[in-house]
Motif scaffolding. Structure first.
Motif, PDB file in Angstrom:
ATOM      1  N   HIS A  85      11.172 -14.871 -11.123  1.00  8.57           N
ATOM      2  CA  HIS A  85      11.230 -14.777  -9.664  1.00  8.57           C
ATOM      3  C   HIS A  85      11.951 -13.507  -9.202  1.00  8.57           C
ATOM      4  O   HIS A  85      13.030 -13.200  -9.680  1.00  8.57           O
ATOM      5  CB  HIS A  85      11.978 -16.013  -9.126  1.00  8.57           C
ATOM      6  CG  HIS A  85      12.049 -16.057  -7.637  1.00  8.57           C
ATOM      7  ND1 HIS A  85      13.217 -15.817  -6.935  1.00  8.57           N
ATOM      8  CD2 HIS A  85      11.097 -16.294  -6.716  1.00  8.57           C
ATOM      9  CE1 HIS A  85      12.966 -15.922  -5.641  1.00  8.57           C
ATOM     10  NE2 HIS A  85      11.697 -16.211  -5.469  1.00  8.57           N
ATOM     11  N   HIS A  86      11.325 -12.771  -8.269  1.00  7.18           N
ATOM     12  CA  HIS A  86      11.946 -11.590  -7.658  1.00  7.18           C
ATOM     13  C   HIS A  86      12.112 -11.873  -6.167  1.00  7.18           C
ATOM     14  O   HIS A  86      11.135 -11.987  -5.427  1.00  7.18           O
ATOM     15  CB  HIS A  86      11.055 -10.359  -7.891  1.00  7.18           C
ATOM     16  CG  HIS A  86      11.631  -9.088  -7.345  1.00  7.18           C
ATOM     17  ND1 HIS A  86      12.885  -8.630  -7.661  1.00  7.18           N
ATOM     18  CD2 HIS A  86      11.100  -8.174  -6.487  1.00  7.18           C
ATOM     19  CE1 HIS A  86      13.109  -7.483  -7.032  1.00  7.18           C
ATOM     20  NE2 HIS A  86      12.052  -7.196  -6.313  1.00  7.18           N
ATOM     21  N   GLU A 109       0.828  -1.213   0.000  1.00  6.38           N
ATOM     22  CA  GLU A 109       0.000   0.000   0.000  1.00  6.38           C
ATOM     23  C   GLU A 109       0.856   1.255   0.000  1.00  6.38           C
ATOM     24  O   GLU A 109       0.504   2.271  -0.601  1.00  6.38           O
ATOM     25  CB  GLU A 109      -0.928  -0.002   1.229  1.00  6.38           C
ATOM     26  CG  GLU A 109      -2.039  -1.038   1.115  1.00  6.38           C
ATOM     27  CD  GLU A 109      -2.871  -1.164   2.382  1.00  6.38           C
ATOM     28  OE1 GLU A 109      -4.083  -1.373   2.277  1.00  6.38           O
ATOM     29  OE2 GLU A 109      -2.289  -1.057   3.484  1.00  6.38           O
ATOM     30  N   LYS A 110       2.009   1.164   0.692  1.00 14.80           N
ATOM     31  CA  LYS A 110       2.884   2.334   0.816  1.00 14.80           C
ATOM     32  C   LYS A 110       3.650   2.613  -0.481  1.00 14.80           C
ATOM     33  O   LYS A 110       3.877   3.765  -0.861  1.00 14.80           O
ATOM     34  CB  LYS A 110       3.875   2.072   1.962  1.00 14.80           C
ATOM     35  CG  LYS A 110       4.876   3.173   2.191  1.00 14.80           C
ATOM     36  CD  LYS A 110       4.245   4.361   2.887  1.00 14.80           C
ATOM     37  CE  LYS A 110       5.290   5.445   3.158  1.00 14.80           C
ATOM     38  NZ  LYS A 110       4.652   6.635   3.730  1.00 14.80           N
ATOM     39  N   ALA A 111       4.044   1.529  -1.164  1.00 13.88           N
ATOM     40  CA  ALA A 111       4.885   1.684  -2.357  1.00 13.88           C
ATOM     41  C   ALA A 111       4.132   2.418  -3.465  1.00 13.88           C
ATOM     42  O   ALA A 111       2.909   2.312  -3.578  1.00 13.88           O
ATOM     43  CB  ALA A 111       5.320   0.305  -2.856  1.00 13.88           C
ATOM     44  N   LYS A 112       4.911   3.181  -4.276  1.00  9.01           N
ATOM     45  CA  LYS A 112       4.305   3.848  -5.447  1.00  9.01           C
ATOM     46  C   LYS A 112       4.403   2.871  -6.603  1.00  9.01           C
ATOM     47  O   LYS A 112       5.509   2.526  -7.043  1.00  9.01           O
ATOM     48  CB  LYS A 112       5.072   5.128  -5.770  1.00  9.01           C
ATOM     49  CG  LYS A 112       4.907   6.169  -4.689  1.00  9.01           C
ATOM     50  CD  LYS A 112       5.122   7.583  -5.234  1.00  9.01           C
ATOM     51  CE  LYS A 112       4.619   8.642  -4.265  1.00  9.01           C
ATOM     52  NZ  LYS A 112       4.854   8.354  -2.830  1.00  9.01           N
ATOM     53  N   THR A 113       3.250   2.399  -7.081  1.00 15.64           N
ATOM     54  CA  THR A 113       3.252   1.333  -8.085  1.00 15.64           C
ATOM     55  C   THR A 113       2.329   1.668  -9.258  1.00 15.64           C
ATOM     56  O   THR A 113       1.320   0.989  -9.471  1.00 15.64           O
ATOM     57  CB  THR A 113       2.783   0.010  -7.436  1.00 15.64           C
ATOM     58  OG1 THR A 113       1.504   0.228  -6.824  1.00 15.64           O
ATOM     59  CG2 THR A 113       3.760  -0.489  -6.385  1.00 15.64           C
ATOM     60  N   ALA A 165       9.242  -1.979   0.557  1.00 10.20           N
ATOM     61  CA  ALA A 165       8.470  -1.078  -0.312  1.00 10.20           C
ATOM     62  C   ALA A 165       9.309  -0.689  -1.533  1.00 10.20           C
ATOM     63  O   ALA A 165       8.801  -0.639  -2.664  1.00 10.20           O
ATOM     64  CB  ALA A 165       8.043   0.162   0.477  1.00 10.20           C
ATOM     65  N   THR A 166      10.611  -0.450  -1.321  1.00  7.05           N
ATOM     66  CA  THR A 166      11.494  -0.097  -2.442  1.00  7.05           C
ATOM     67  C   THR A 166      11.603  -1.251  -3.440  1.00  7.05           C
ATOM     68  O   THR A 166      11.598  -1.036  -4.658  1.00  7.05           O
ATOM     69  CB  THR A 166      12.904   0.259  -1.910  1.00  7.05           C
ATOM     70  OG1 THR A 166      12.756   1.273  -0.931  1.00  7.05           O
ATOM     71  CG2 THR A 166      13.812   0.742  -3.011  1.00  7.05           C
ATOM     72  N   GLU A 167      11.704  -2.479  -2.915  1.00  7.74           N
ATOM     73  CA  GLU A 167      11.794  -3.647  -3.805  1.00  7.74           C
ATOM     74  C   GLU A 167      10.511  -3.819  -4.620  1.00  7.74           C
ATOM     75  O   GLU A 167      10.547  -4.223  -5.770  1.00  7.74           O
ATOM     76  CB  GLU A 167      12.092  -4.915  -2.998  1.00  7.74           C
ATOM     77  CG  GLU A 167      13.527  -5.004  -2.508  1.00  7.74           C
ATOM     78  CD  GLU A 167      14.554  -4.972  -3.638  1.00  7.74           C
ATOM     79  OE1 GLU A 167      14.209  -5.365  -4.773  1.00  7.74           O
ATOM     80  OE2 GLU A 167      15.686  -4.542  -3.397  1.00  7.74           O
ATOM     81  N   ILE A 168       9.380  -3.498  -3.991  1.00  9.17           N
ATOM     82  CA  ILE A 168       8.096  -3.557  -4.718  1.00  9.17           C
ATOM     83  C   ILE A 168       8.112  -2.513  -5.829  1.00  9.17           C
ATOM     84  O   ILE A 168       7.693  -2.773  -6.960  1.00  9.17           O
ATOM     85  CB  ILE A 168       6.918  -3.347  -3.739  1.00  9.17           C
ATOM     86  CG1 ILE A 168       6.791  -4.550  -2.797  1.00  9.17           C
ATOM     87  CG2 ILE A 168       5.616  -3.101  -4.500  1.00  9.17           C
ATOM     88  CD1 ILE A 168       5.899  -4.331  -1.587  1.00  9.17           C
ATOM     89  N   GLU A 169       8.639  -1.324  -5.512  1.00  5.81           N
ATOM     90  CA  GLU A 169       8.702  -0.257  -6.525  1.00  5.81           C
ATOM     91  C   GLU A 169       9.642  -0.646  -7.672  1.00  5.81           C
ATOM     92  O   GLU A 169       9.382  -0.362  -8.836  1.00  5.81           O
ATOM     93  CB  GLU A 169       9.140   1.062  -5.872  1.00  5.81           C
ATOM     94  CG  GLU A 169       8.039   1.613  -4.976  1.00  5.81           C
ATOM     95  CD  GLU A 169       8.417   2.889  -4.234  1.00  5.81           C
ATOM     96  OE1 GLU A 169       9.587   3.319  -4.315  1.00  5.81           O
ATOM     97  OE2 GLU A 169       7.528   3.454  -3.554  1.00  5.81           O
ATOM     98  N   LYS A 170      10.756  -1.325  -7.332  1.00  3.98           N
ATOM     99  CA  LYS A 170      11.686  -1.786  -8.369  1.00  3.98           C
ATOM    100  C   LYS A 170      10.977  -2.761  -9.296  1.00  3.98           C
ATOM    101  O   LYS A 170      11.116  -2.701 -10.523  1.00  3.98           O
ATOM    102  CB  LYS A 170      12.879  -2.520  -7.727  1.00  3.98           C
ATOM    103  CG  LYS A 170      14.057  -1.639  -7.432  1.00  3.98           C
ATOM    104  CD  LYS A 170      15.254  -2.523  -7.073  1.00  3.98           C
ATOM    105  CE  LYS A 170      16.128  -1.788  -6.080  1.00  3.98           C
ATOM    106  NZ  LYS A 170      17.057  -2.684  -5.389  1.00  3.98           N
TER     107      LYS A 170
END
Ligand code: ZN
Length: 403
Positions: free
Chosen positions: A294-295, A40-44, A311-316
């Protein structure tokens, strides 16, 4: 749902499928994020767009309240009921270091330990010796031979190693020799079911020869064996769903589990998401119609309890989506193999959001790829191993059942 029905209805033609797994992506509210989860926090922006034109739901990797390891979590995503298709800990340890298991191999985990003069365990992990020392000890054990079987000893990490026995007539019905506590001697090698006589003989001979080699070493002068697992070939994705599958993963464990399902491995150059996208493109060019990508780092940041990094990894991952879209898949699925909530620093049983984009879908129900929206998404809540039939259906690869 019976996967043999899905198997019977599977067609050898239709659209191509990408299964992109953000390992351990599911989470729980993070107080420092004001109660938002990392998703929810990540910018996606890219995930949001796919979600709005796809369908969202949540899957239970094994079952309600059951915390899965990454092995079962992935097998479920590949369409295998992870309770039926068990892959033992010994086999996962071997897969995890990239060892190519063959049908009938018996694998077990080794813990190097410290014994006193009477052979009583003082430390079950030998003070967590360095991986370098572990490798030295393994080298010392490698010359061990046992008539009628091949023996492979491989280092894993710190005090952990694994051993694989290859030969006819082996069985996994062997009790761990690790008593699980200090102040006792390692347990004798005993069978837990009939038919394991040969395996008991082989394992006992290995331990006796290894003990002689280790006894004057320090601090690791003994070994404990556990998680005996006989490796059996699984029916592949080609056998079961008429797919021509490929895997793109940076870590041996996931390549190993994918190879169990019969996926061809594609190397990522460089070894990051950009390399993985290139590898996925190559797989599609080669005519692969199912690609697993796979990530890993969403899981490792969760296990470290690092919500900012998660959150950064989700954004990546989000920023890799345009590249994945360019590969030309007909159906794109994004999910995780389990949840790894940062506050727990562990895998958990919480359901995992799943997004299917492509094919006819009930679109327009959800706006963001988050746990909260997934719980009320159009796909509902389902078992992880049922995902495959949804993907095959979206790709037009499942025939109608009955007239
Ligand atoms: Zn995992």
């Amino acid at each position: 749902m019976a996967t043999d029905l899905v198997s019977r209805l599977s067609l050898d033609h239709g659209g191509s499928i990408l299964l992109a797994v953000m390992d351990g992506v599911g989470d729980i509210p993070i107080p420092e994020f004001g109660g938002l989860t990392p998703l929810e926090k990540a910018k996606t922006p890219n995930l949001d767009k796919l979600t709005q034109s796809g369908a969202l739901g949540q899957q239970l990797p094994v079952g309600r309240g059951i915390t899965p390891g990454s092995g079962p979590g992935h097998l479920a995503l590949f369409g295998y009921d992870p309770v039926k298709y068990l892959v033992g800990r010994g086999a996962l340890a071997a897969l995890g270091i990239g060892f190519k298991l063959q049908h009938g191999d018996l694998a077990a985990r080794i813990n190097f330990c410290t014994l006193d003069d009477a052979g009583v365990i003082l430390d079950r992990r030998a003070g967590r010796i360095s991986t370098e020392l572990c490798t030295e000890l393994v080298e010392a054990l490698k010359p061990i031979t046992i008539p009628g079987v091949e023996v492979f000893v491989e280092p894993v990490k710190e005090h952990r190693a694994c051993v694989i026995f290859r030969g006819p007539g082996l069985s996994e019905s062997i009790h761990d020799t690790d008593p699980g506590l200090v102040g006792e001697k390692p347990l004798a090698v005993i069978a837990t079911a009939s038919g394991a006589e040969r395996a008991v003989e082989v394992v006992a001979e290995f331990i006796s020869k290894a003990s002689v080699i280790l006894r004057d070493k320090t601090p690791a002068n003994g070994l404990l064996l556990r998680g005996f697992a006989l490796h059996e070939d699984l029916p592949t994705l080609k056998d079961r769903f008429k797919l021509n599958p490929a895997a793109v993963a940076l870590y041996p464990m996931y390549r190993g589990v994918a190879s169990l399902a019969g996926m061809e491995q594609y190397q990522s150059e460089p070894a990051d998401l950009s390399g993985e996208i290139k590898a996925a493109k190559n797989a599609v060019k080669d005519g692969k119609d199912f690609v697993f990508l796979h990530h890993k780092y969403t899981d490792s940041s969760g296990e470290d309890g690092d919500h900012e990094r998660k959150a950064t990894e989700i954004e990546k991952f989000d920023s890799a989506i345009p590249g994945l879209l360019e590969c030309g898949f007909d159906v794109i699925c994004i999910t995780g193999d389990h949840s790894t909530p940062c506050p727990m620093k562990l895998h958990s049983w919480h359901p995992v959001p799943v997004l299917i984009y492509g094919g006819p879908q009930r679109t327009g129900w959800s706006t963001r790829f988050t746990e909260r929206e997934a719980a009320s998404g159009a796909l509902g809540t389902f078992q992880g191993h049922e995902l495959m039939s949804l993907l095959l259906a979206a790709a037009g690869r499942l025939a109608k059942f009955g007239a």
